[in-house]
Write a protein that holds these residues in place. Structure first.
Motif, PDB file in Angstrom:
ATOM      1  N   TYR A   1     -66.349  26.535 -12.672  1.00  0.00           N
ATOM      2  CA  TYR A   1     -65.199  25.641 -12.774  1.00  0.00           C
ATOM      3  C   TYR A   1     -65.145  25.057 -14.177  1.00  0.00           C
ATOM      4  CZ  TYR A   1     -69.025  22.389 -12.188  1.00  0.00           C
ATOM      5  OH  TYR A   1     -70.216  21.725 -12.344  1.00  0.00           O
ATOM      6  N   THR A   2     -64.002  24.464 -14.492  1.00  0.00           N
ATOM      7  CA  THR A   2     -63.876  23.677 -15.714  1.00  0.00           C
ATOM      8  C   THR A   2     -63.411  22.286 -15.322  1.00  0.00           C
ATOM      9  OG1 THR A   2     -61.602  24.444 -16.073  1.00  0.00           O
ATOM     10  CG2 THR A   2     -63.360  25.650 -17.214  1.00  0.00           C
ATOM     11  N   LEU A   3     -63.730  21.302 -16.141  1.00  0.00           N
ATOM     12  CA  LEU A   3     -63.403  19.906 -15.861  1.00  0.00           C
ATOM     13  C   LEU A   3     -62.314  19.408 -16.804  1.00  0.00           C
ATOM     14  CD1 LEU A   3     -67.036  18.525 -15.529  1.00  0.00           C
ATOM     15  CD2 LEU A   3     -65.477  19.156 -13.674  1.00  0.00           C
ATOM     16  N   HIS A   4     -61.412  18.602 -16.236  1.00  0.00           N
ATOM     17  CA  HIS A   4     -60.313  18.048 -17.032  1.00  0.00           C
ATOM     18  C   HIS A   4     -60.049  16.611 -16.590  1.00  0.00           C
ATOM     19  CE1 HIS A   4     -59.379  22.135 -18.389  1.00  0.00           C
ATOM     20  NE2 HIS A   4     -59.692  22.473 -17.152  1.00  0.00           N
ATOM     21  N   CYS A   5     -59.584  15.790 -17.528  1.00  0.00           N
ATOM     22  CA  CYS A   5     -59.243  14.403 -17.228  1.00  0.00           C
ATOM     23  C   CYS A   5     -57.979  14.057 -18.000  1.00  0.00           C
ATOM     24  CB  CYS A   5     -60.387  13.480 -17.633  1.00  0.00           C
ATOM     25  SG  CYS A   5     -60.104  11.745 -17.224  1.00  0.00           S
ATOM     26  N   ARG A   6     -57.054  13.394 -17.327  1.00  0.00           N
ATOM     27  CA  ARG A   6     -55.802  12.977 -17.964  1.00  0.00           C
ATOM     28  C   ARG A   6     -55.514  11.533 -17.573  1.00  0.00           C
ATOM     29  NH1 ARG A   6     -52.166  18.088 -18.832  1.00  0.00           N
ATOM     30  NH2 ARG A   6     -50.560  16.550 -19.297  1.00  0.00           N
TER      31      ARG A   6
ATOM     32  N   ARG B   1     -62.344  35.825  -2.445  1.00  0.00           N
ATOM     33  CA  ARG B   1     -63.704  36.311  -2.166  1.00  0.00           C
ATOM     34  C   ARG B   1     -64.060  37.521  -3.036  1.00  0.00           C
ATOM     35  NH1 ARG B   1     -67.136  33.038   0.163  1.00  0.00           N
ATOM     36  NH2 ARG B   1     -66.284  31.971   1.937  1.00  0.00           N
ATOM     37  N   SER B   2     -63.108  38.467  -3.190  1.00  0.00           N
ATOM     38  CA  SER B   2     -63.420  39.669  -3.950  1.00  0.00           C
ATOM     39  C   SER B   2     -63.434  39.412  -5.455  1.00  0.00           C
ATOM     40  CB  SER B   2     -62.425  40.780  -3.614  1.00  0.00           C
ATOM     41  OG  SER B   2     -61.112  40.338  -3.870  1.00  0.00           O
ATOM     42  N   SER B   3     -62.524  38.596  -5.938  1.00  0.00           N
ATOM     43  CA  SER B   3     -62.541  38.217  -7.354  1.00  0.00           C
ATOM     44  C   SER B   3     -62.312  36.714  -7.435  1.00  0.00           C
ATOM     45  CB  SER B   3     -61.467  38.973  -8.131  1.00  0.00           C
ATOM     46  OG  SER B   3     -60.194  38.679  -7.621  1.00  0.00           O
ATOM     47  N   PRO B   4     -63.376  35.948  -7.640  1.00  0.00           N
ATOM     48  CA  PRO B   4     -63.266  34.491  -7.622  1.00  0.00           C
ATOM     49  C   PRO B   4     -62.267  33.970  -8.646  1.00  0.00           C
ATOM     50  CG  PRO B   4     -65.558  35.199  -7.893  1.00  0.00           C
ATOM     51  CD  PRO B   4     -64.703  36.407  -7.960  1.00  0.00           C
ATOM     52  N   PRO B   5     -61.460  33.013  -8.256  1.00  0.00           N
ATOM     53  CA  PRO B   5     -60.496  32.441  -9.189  1.00  0.00           C
ATOM     54  C   PRO B   5     -61.199  31.519 -10.186  1.00  0.00           C
ATOM     55  CG  PRO B   5     -60.430  31.258  -7.128  1.00  0.00           C
ATOM     56  CD  PRO B   5     -61.376  32.415  -6.944  1.00  0.00           C
ATOM     57  N   SER B   6     -60.503  31.209 -11.239  1.00  0.00           N
ATOM     58  CA  SER B   6     -60.967  30.214 -12.192  1.00  0.00           C
ATOM     59  C   SER B   6     -60.521  28.854 -11.658  1.00  0.00           C
ATOM     60  CB  SER B   6     -60.324  30.482 -13.557  1.00  0.00           C
ATOM     61  OG  SER B   6     -60.525  29.395 -14.416  1.00  0.00           O
ATOM     62  N   LEU B   7     -61.476  28.017 -11.253  1.00  0.00           N
ATOM     63  CA  LEU B   7     -61.150  26.709 -10.693  1.00  0.00           C
ATOM     64  C   LEU B   7     -61.138  25.650 -11.792  1.00  0.00           C
ATOM     65  CD1 LEU B   7     -63.237  26.646  -7.386  1.00  0.00           C
ATOM     66  CD2 LEU B   7     -60.884  27.409  -7.753  1.00  0.00           C
ATOM     67  N   GLN B   8     -60.108  24.829 -11.770  1.00  0.00           N
ATOM     68  CA  GLN B   8     -59.998  23.719 -12.702  1.00  0.00           C
ATOM     69  C   GLN B   8     -59.980  22.426 -11.899  1.00  0.00           C
ATOM     70  OE1 GLN B   8     -56.839  23.978 -15.529  1.00  0.00           O
ATOM     71  NE2 GLN B   8     -57.202  26.130 -15.972  1.00  0.00           N
ATOM     72  N   LEU B   9     -60.981  21.574 -12.119  1.00  0.00           N
ATOM     73  CA  LEU B   9     -61.017  20.262 -11.475  1.00  0.00           C
ATOM     74  C   LEU B   9     -60.349  19.268 -12.405  1.00  0.00           C
ATOM     75  CD1 LEU B   9     -64.702  20.150 -10.169  1.00  0.00           C
ATOM     76  CD2 LEU B   9     -62.651  20.942  -8.975  1.00  0.00           C
ATOM     77  N   LEU B  10     -59.409  18.506 -11.868  1.00  0.00           N
ATOM     78  CA  LEU B  10     -58.669  17.535 -12.674  1.00  0.00           C
ATOM     79  C   LEU B  10     -58.739  16.158 -12.040  1.00  0.00           C
ATOM     80  CD1 LEU B  10     -56.589  16.731 -14.905  1.00  0.00           C
ATOM     81  CD2 LEU B  10     -54.806  17.377 -13.262  1.00  0.00           C
ATOM     82  N   HIS B  11     -59.131  15.172 -12.841  1.00  0.00           N
ATOM     83  CA  HIS B  11     -59.055  13.782 -12.398  1.00  0.00           C
ATOM     84  C   HIS B  11     -58.019  13.076 -13.260  1.00  0.00           C
ATOM     85  CE1 HIS B  11     -60.074   9.940 -10.736  1.00  0.00           C
ATOM     86  NE2 HIS B  11     -60.231   9.460 -11.958  1.00  0.00           N
ATOM     87  N   VAL B  12     -57.098  12.360 -12.617  1.00  0.00           N
ATOM     88  CA  VAL B  12     -56.073  11.610 -13.339  1.00  0.00           C
ATOM     89  C   VAL B  12     -56.367  10.127 -13.190  1.00  0.00           C
ATOM     90  CG1 VAL B  12     -53.617  11.094 -13.554  1.00  0.00           C
ATOM     91  CG2 VAL B  12     -54.352  13.415 -12.925  1.00  0.00           C
TER      92      VAL B  12
END
Length: 141
Positions: free
Chosen positions: A82-87, A27-38
């Motif tokens: 967020y950032t998006l990733h696909c593998r 809440r105080s410092s938002p994390p860097s979220l990475q969305l990953l679809h495999v």
């Protein structure tokens, strides 16, 4: 926690994990979220067709775009970056590899996926991820 990986397969469980991460982490410092679809190799007709198809952009095949869209909508509505990733590959192995390669500090994931096997073996991918990584894994039911 700086980098949090959230595997997304389009299931309700994965969406709950996204919402949990967006609402509860940092809440105080938002994390860097990475969305990953495999994408499992057996689900793509051919890799060339998957990459040639139009998705979120040229990097994402339609299958990934469809699986990621609910998570994208939820994070956009919450104003969470967020950032998006696909593998391509076996989900647990690719999730663990992505976490290592990108220096993720934690993984937040649902306990039940979309696959037929997931219905039979509850949390099998989640349990394999837990076994393959040395970072905290939060499982969201």
């Amino acid at each position: 926690m700086n980098k949090v990986l959230i595997p997304c397969d389009g299931s309700d469980s994965a969406l709950r994990a996204v919402r949990h991460a967006a609402e509860g982490l940092g809440r105080s410092s938002p994390p860097s979220l990475q969305l990953l679809h495999v994408i499992e190799p057996m689900t793509a007709v051919t890799l060339s067709e998957a990459f040639a198809a139009q998705g979120l952009d040229d990097r994402f095949p339609p299958q990934a775009a469809q699986a990621l869209q609910p998570a994208i909508s939820a994070l956009d509505a919450a104003g969470v970056p967020y950032t998006l990733h696909c593998r391509f590959g076996e989900p647990a192995t690719e999730i663990a590899a992505h976490a290592r390669e990108t220096g993720c500090d934690a993984i937040v994931m649902g306990t039940r996926g979309r696959g037929a096997l997931a219905s039979l073996v509850i949390g099998s991918v989640a349990m394999r991820v837990v076994q393959q990584v040395d970072i905290p894994v939060t499982l969201v039911k």
